[in-house]
Design an enzyme around this catalytic site. Structure first.
Site, PDB file in Angstrom:
ATOM      1  CG  HIS A  23      -1.933   1.057   1.286  1.00  0.00           C
ATOM      2  ND1 HIS A  23      -3.139   0.938   1.956  1.00  0.00           N
ATOM      3  CD2 HIS A  23      -1.939   2.312   0.760  1.00  0.00           C
ATOM      4  CE1 HIS A  23      -3.819   2.060   1.844  1.00  0.00           C
ATOM      5  NE2 HIS A  23      -3.117   2.915   1.126  1.00  0.00           N
ATOM      6  CG  HIS A  55      -1.280   6.213  -2.444  1.00  0.00           C
ATOM      7  ND1 HIS A  55      -2.427   6.021  -3.177  1.00  0.00           N
ATOM      8  CD2 HIS A  55      -1.548   5.743  -1.195  1.00  0.00           C
ATOM      9  CE1 HIS A  55      -3.359   5.480  -2.397  1.00  0.00           C
ATOM     10  NE2 HIS A  55      -2.847   5.289  -1.186  1.00  0.00           N
ATOM     11  CG  HIS A  69      -7.650   3.480  -0.190  1.00  0.00           C
ATOM     12  ND1 HIS A  69      -6.988   2.881  -1.226  1.00  0.00           N
ATOM     13  CD2 HIS A  69      -6.732   4.253   0.451  1.00  0.00           C
ATOM     14  CE1 HIS A  69      -5.715   3.282  -1.214  1.00  0.00           C
ATOM     15  NE2 HIS A  69      -5.533   4.118  -0.207  1.00  0.00           N
ATOM     16  CD  GLU A 107      -7.592   6.452   4.810  1.00  0.00           C
ATOM     17  OE1 GLU A 107      -8.163   6.511   3.706  1.00  0.00           O
ATOM     18  OE2 GLU A 107      -6.488   7.010   5.039  1.00  0.00           O
ATOM     19  CG  ASP A 125      -1.476   5.608   2.833  1.00  0.00           C
ATOM     20  OD1 ASP A 125      -1.754   5.357   1.653  1.00  0.00           O
ATOM     21  OD2 ASP A 125      -2.305   6.095   3.627  1.00  0.00           O
ATOM     22  CG  ASP A 126       0.049   8.926   0.655  1.00  0.00           C
ATOM     23  OD1 ASP A 126       0.136   8.897  -0.578  1.00  0.00           O
ATOM     24  OD2 ASP A 126      -0.965   8.552   1.279  1.00  0.00           O
TER      25      ASP A 126
HETATM   26  N1  HPA Z   1      -6.632   7.372   1.540  1.00  0.00           N
HETATM   27  C1  HPA Z   1      -7.312   7.765   0.463  1.00  0.00           C
HETATM   28  N2  HPA Z   1      -6.716   8.262  -0.600  1.00  0.00           N
HETATM   29  C2  HPA Z   1      -5.398   8.377  -0.608  1.00  0.00           C
HETATM   30  C3  HPA Z   1      -4.654   7.978   0.465  1.00  0.00           C
HETATM   31  C4  HPA Z   1      -5.289   7.439   1.596  1.00  0.00           C
HETATM   32  O1  HPA Z   1      -4.704   7.056   2.619  1.00  0.00           O
HETATM   33  N3  HPA Z   1      -3.365   8.230   0.144  1.00  0.00           N
HETATM   34  C5  HPA Z   1      -3.345   8.728  -1.103  1.00  0.00           C
HETATM   35  N4  HPA Z   1      -4.586   8.818  -1.572  1.00  0.00           N
HETATM   36 ZN    ZN Z   2      -3.676   4.797   0.641  1.00  0.00          ZN
END
Ligand code: HPA
Ligand code: ZN
Length: 332
Positions: free
Chosen positions: A14, A16, A194, A197, A275-276
């Site tokens: 996971h 991006h 996703h 969350e 994630d990011d």
């Molecule tokens: N959630 C939703 N969209 C996203 C995320 C996330 O954690 N990271 C990058 N786009």
């Molecule tokens: Zn994500």
């Protein structure tokens, strides 16, 4: 334990790619592409990374991505991430990209995919890091835009293993993309989304039922539905959990409240991911360390996250056997 975690073989599921844009590279690309950033310095950018929810992050994340114009920019972005993978001993990674973030700015789909893919191929040859690529639809955009994006992916089926769903979860439930996902499945793409969350556990149900997803991205709000947790355990449906992201975006207030270790101990196929990482304060090792700090684990438990991720990955059984052997070798 820090050295054990740093060198432990890891598999990321996971991530991006646009979320790996470090402020240093953002400035470099802005200069190369003759763009003016709304920030005066790198520290000013970092200071802006104070989020109170998912949307406050997304606003700044889409803005950051505007420095990416040319194939070389997408290559440089991806290559920088892969060099970080090498430091953290990430041996396999499944990378998300958001084509619509770029096509709405007039960048062609081909430029985006080709730049990312070229870096992934180079990493396989030179760094011994294998990968897969997953294309996400932005859920705040409409169904028609997702259909157009899926059409653009037709020339790149050799490079893209699956489709996903990201961006604002609240107000954009899985149902909105049922028809696009059905077509993607018919075309041979695997599906992920996703869910759970910021949105409720019912989004996880819906994504499993309507989008036929094989793993759930985040999914941490499954804990609100005990029957769902039992279902995820029984069916070995994986969750790609992103601990530092969840703290930064206030899904949990503190790491001590995070449910990931509890879910792992219950036998759920949970994995640790970044994630990011440029926005949330850390890559894979940092995520493992932050979880371990708040919830101390044995080395076998830490390695379980790698074994779970290997099981949940989109690679052949033969490739999984090889990654399991590498991990086992490290433990013995
Ligand atoms: N959630 C939703 N969209 C996203 C995320 C996330 O954690 N990271 C990058 N786009
Ligand atoms: Zn994500």
């Amino acid at each position: 334990m820090k050295e054990f975690i740093q060198s432990l073989p890891k598999v990321e599921l996971h991530l991006h790619i646009e979320g790996t844009l470090e402020p240093e590279l953002m400035f470099k690309l802005a200069e190369r592409n003759k763009l003016t950033l709304p920030f005066a310095s790198i520290s000013e950018v970092r200071n802006a990374y104070n989020f109170h929810n998912l949307q406050s992050f997304l606003d700044i994340y889409y803005q950051g991505a505007e420095v990416l114009l040319h194939e070389q920019d997408f290559f440089d972005l991806t290559w920088a991430y892969l060099l970080r993978c090498r430091e953290d001993n990430v041996i396999h990674t499944e990378v998300f990209f958001d084509p619509q973030t770029h096509t709405v700015r007039g960048i062609s789909f081909d430029v985006v995919v080709n730049g990312i893919h070229r870096a992934l191929c180079k990493a396989e040859k030179e760094l011994n890091i294998t990968s897969q690529l997953i294309m996400c639809f932005l859920r705040h955009l409409d169904e028609e835009a997702a259909f157009e994006t899926l059409a653009s992916a037709q020339h790149h089926k050799d490079k893209i293993i699956g489709v996903g769903l990201d961006s604002s979860e609240l107000g954009h439930p899985p149902e909105k993309f049922e028809r696009v996902f059905k077509l993607a499945l018919e075309q041979g793409f695997l599906t992920v989304a996703h869910a759970g969350e910021e949105g409720p556990a019912s989004n996880i149900h819906e994504a499993l039922e309507l989008l036929k997803i094989t793993r759930v991205d985040h999914g941490v709000r499954c804990s609100e539905d005990e029957m769902l947790v039992e279902h995820l355990i029984d069916k070995r449906i994986p969750l790609t959990v992103c601990p530092l992201s969840n703290i930064k975006l206030k899904v949990f207030q503190e790491m001590s409240e995070h449910n990931i270790v509890n879910l792992m101990r219950k036998g759920l196929c949970v994995t640790i991911n970044s994630d990011d990482p440029a926005y949330f304060g850390g890559y894979m090792t940092d995520n493992f360390l932050a979880v371990h700090d708040a919830h101390p684990m044995t080395s076998a438990e830490l390695a379980q996250f790698t074994f779970n991720a290997i099981e949940a990955s989109f690679i052949s059984e033969q490739a999984k056997t090889k990654l399991r052997a590498m991990t086992q070798d490290y433990l013995s």
